[in-house]
Design a protein around this motif. Structure first.
Motif: not given
Length: 151
Positions: A1-11, A65-71
């Motif tokens: 679910m970490d990737l899903v959260e990063r995708i939502i945050r980037e959206s 870029d969902p990787d903008r939201f890695t810790e």
């Protein structure tokens, strides 16, 4: 679910439902590196869209870029650069609930349906200039099909 959260945050960063936050200081505030003092009688507008599309904070801001939201990446920038839920004392108290609800809805939809671009969808998304919230200029046409059951 970490990737899903990063995708939502980037959206939410790219297409924030909030364009401007308004705040009124309780005391006089001197802006750093400036002689400007904001009086408590002044209402301050914070441009959310511009803040979350600043290339100095988010390089190539139009790239998804969902990787903008890695810790690691979140720790590298100031918390006030990401504002879809506001920040500070008037921060949205339902952020965690909203994120959970978005993940559950997305999981339920993807479990049941398959999605594809509709024939009228512009692959290069252009936003309408006269809309209060991010809205595709020519609409967003989506093809939805039942997902075959795996029984």
């Amino acid at each position: 679910m970490d990737l899903v959260e990063r995708i939502i945050r980037e959206s939410l960063r790219k297409y924030s439902p909030i364009g401007i936050l308004t705040r009124q200081p309780t005391d006089s505030v001197k802006l750093a590196d400036s002689d400007v003092v904001i009086d408590p009688s002044v209402m301050v507008w914070i441009p959310v869209w511009q803040t979350m599309h600043d290339p100095e904070v988010f390089p190539e801001p139009e790239r998804f870029d969902p990787d903008r939201f890695t810790e690691e990446n979140k720790q590298a920038r100031h918390q006030y650069h990401y504002l879809p839920f506001g920040e500070g004392p008037r921060f949205c108290i339902a952020e965690r609930f909203a994120m959970l609800e978005m993940k559950l809805c997305l999981a339920g939809l993807l479990q049941t349906y398959a999605f594809d671009f509709g024939s009228k969808t512009d692959l290069k998304l252009e936003l309408a200039q006269d809309a209060a919230a991010p809205t595709p200029k020519n609409g967003f046409w989506l093809r939805v099909n039942d997902r075959p059951s795996s029984t």
